[in-house]
Design an enzyme around this catalytic site. Structure first.
Site: not given
Ligand code: 5GP
Length: 179
Positions: A43, A98-99, A102, A130, A158, A164
């Site tokens: 991402g 990092e993209d 979450d 987020k 994605d 993407r």
């Molecule tokens: P975390 O471990 O912080 O819950 O998740 C992070 C990863 O979840 C990000 O690197 C991404 O790949 C994916 N992710 C979380 N939210 C989104 C979103 O709104 N859209 C997309 N495409 N990927 C997300």
């Protein structure tokens, strides 16, 4: 706008402007240092390339692939290393690119891995945050934009490997992933 999207959140121009500001801040903070900039695949690949082009520092780049999602829009909570770094990080200043953050589970895991490898310092640069979704007390050092809880795609992000390559970031229509 792509028909799978309900709304554009950040235009290509606004992303470029914010990425330039972030790169300038990092350049100031790392003056005189040569950090390793780690791209979290897949991402962050577009963000990473735009960011490092504007980071006027003697950096090295490396790539890591971590999975916490599969192809659904909900975190599985399970983190796996799919591709590890090539460079040793011991004694190095590391910037993780990092993209999106979450729940924070992916980055907490990654920071833990790099700390155990004795990195000198570890900072996180994320394009999107987020915050309302955070499962643990985790704060990134550089944040592009904060958004409310929505599933977004584009600019590297994605849904099931699609979208993407959109130059902007938008909210996916819920009917696309509930289909
Ligand atoms: P975390 O471990 O912080 O819950 O998740 C992070 C990863 O979840 C990000 O690197 C991404 O790949 C994916 N992710 C979380 N939210 C989104 C979103 O709104 N859209 C997309 N495409 N990927 C997300």
């Amino acid at each position: 706008m792509h028909p799978d999207l309900q709304e554009i959140l950040f235009s290509s121009e606004s992303i470029q402007q914010r990425v330039t500001e972030m790169a300038q801040q990092i350049k100031v903070d790392y003056e005189g240092k040569n950090p390793i900039v780690v791209c979290v695949l897949k991402g962050a690949f577009i963000f990473m390339s735009d960011l490092v082009k504007q980071m006027d520092l003697p950096i090295e780049v490396d790539f890591m692939s971590i999975s916490s999602y599969g192809t659904s829009t909900k975190s599985s909570g399970v983190v796996r290393i799919l591709k590890d770094l090539d460079l040793p990080v011991e004694g190095r200043n590391v910037i993780i690119v990092e993209d999106i953050i979450d729940t924070g589970l992916t980055l907490s895991y990654l920071i833990d891995v790099l700390e155990r490898r004795n990195a000198l310092s570890i900072k996180v640069c994320a394009l999107i945050d987020k915050k309302s979704r955070r499962a643990m007390g985790f704060e990134a050092d550089y944040i592009g934009f904060s958004i409310p809880d929505a599933f977004i795609v584009g600019y590297g992000l994605d849904y099931a490997e699609k979208h993407r390559n959109l130059p902007y970031i938008g909210i996916l229509k819920p009917q696309v992933y509930t289909k």
